[in-house]
Design a protein around this motif. Structure first.
Motif, mmCIF file in Angstrom:
data_model
loop_
_atom_site.group_PDB
_atom_site.id
_atom_site.type_symbol
_atom_site.label_atom_id
_atom_site.label_comp_id
_atom_site.label_asym_id
_atom_site.label_seq_id
_atom_site.Cartn_x
_atom_site.Cartn_y
_atom_site.Cartn_z
ATOM 1 N N VAL A 27 0.845 -1.202 0.000
ATOM 2 C CA VAL A 27 0.000 0.000 0.000
ATOM 3 C C VAL A 27 0.880 1.252 0.000
ATOM 4 O O VAL A 27 0.694 2.161 -0.815
ATOM 5 C CB VAL A 27 -0.955 0.015 1.214
ATOM 6 N N VAL A 28 1.849 1.310 0.917
ATOM 7 C CA VAL A 28 2.700 2.504 1.036
ATOM 8 C C VAL A 28 3.505 2.727 -0.242
ATOM 9 O O VAL A 28 3.576 3.851 -0.740
ATOM 10 C CB VAL A 28 3.617 2.394 2.273
ATOM 11 N N THR A 29 4.092 1.672 -0.779
ATOM 12 C CA THR A 29 4.884 1.846 -1.994
ATOM 13 C C THR A 29 4.011 2.131 -3.208
ATOM 14 O O THR A 29 4.486 2.697 -4.192
ATOM 15 C CB THR A 29 5.786 0.621 -2.272
ATOM 16 N N ASP A 36 -5.583 8.121 -4.673
ATOM 17 C CA ASP A 36 -5.844 8.336 -3.255
ATOM 18 C C ASP A 36 -5.480 7.080 -2.461
ATOM 19 O O ASP A 36 -5.196 6.026 -3.028
ATOM 20 C CB ASP A 36 -7.303 8.730 -3.009
ATOM 21 N N ALA A 37 -5.492 7.230 -1.155
ATOM 22 C CA ALA A 37 -5.092 6.126 -0.272
ATOM 23 C C ALA A 37 -6.029 4.928 -0.403
ATOM 24 O O ALA A 37 -5.579 3.777 -0.437
ATOM 25 C CB ALA A 37 -5.047 6.612 1.173
ATOM 26 N N TYR A 54 -6.266 -0.330 7.537
ATOM 27 C CA TYR A 54 -5.130 0.108 6.729
ATOM 28 C C TYR A 54 -5.148 1.620 6.543
ATOM 29 O O TYR A 54 -4.095 2.261 6.587
ATOM 30 C CB TYR A 54 -5.112 -0.612 5.383
ATOM 31 N N LEU A 55 -6.329 2.197 6.357
ATOM 32 C CA LEU A 55 -6.419 3.649 6.231
ATOM 33 C C LEU A 55 -6.014 4.326 7.541
ATOM 34 O O LEU A 55 -5.375 5.382 7.535
ATOM 35 C CB LEU A 55 -7.823 4.056 5.802
ATOM 36 N N LYS A 56 -6.358 3.714 8.658
ATOM 37 C CA LYS A 56 -5.955 4.237 9.970
ATOM 38 C C LYS A 56 -4.434 4.168 10.105
ATOM 39 O O LYS A 56 -3.805 5.102 10.612
ATOM 40 C CB LYS A 56 -6.631 3.439 11.083
ATOM 41 N N ALA A 57 -3.826 3.081 9.650
ATOM 42 C CA ALA A 57 -2.365 2.956 9.693
ATOM 43 C C ALA A 57 -1.718 4.049 8.838
ATOM 44 O O ALA A 57 -0.728 4.674 9.258
ATOM 45 C CB ALA A 57 -1.934 1.577 9.222
#
Length: 70
Positions: A27-29, A36-37, A54-57
């Motif tokens: 997700v981050v990469t 968008d996220a 995952y959005l909270k992370a």
């Protein structure tokens, strides 16, 4: 990257963060390739029931300055 996910070190703040799953690393990469996220989370194959976690992370990584809004 590590078998459990990844270690992320910010050389400015000297803060070490843990990305606790390989999916979160994906997700981050993948953030730069998606508008968008939420799209990055979906593209990484994260099950719908886990999207909010995952959005909270990502929100925590944003607050800490590990990732930045564009």
């Amino acid at each position: 990257p590590e078998p459990f996910g990844a270690l992320v070190y910010d050389f400015v703040t000297r803060k070490l963060s843990f990305l606790k799953t390989p999916e979160l690393v994906e997700v981050v990469t993948g953030l730069e390739r998606h508008p968008d996220a939420r799209s990055a989370v979906e593209a990484a194959g994260v099950p719908a029931a886990q999207h909010e976690a995952y959005l909270k992370a990502l929100s925590g990584l944003l607050r800490s300055g590990t990732i930045v809004a564009r």
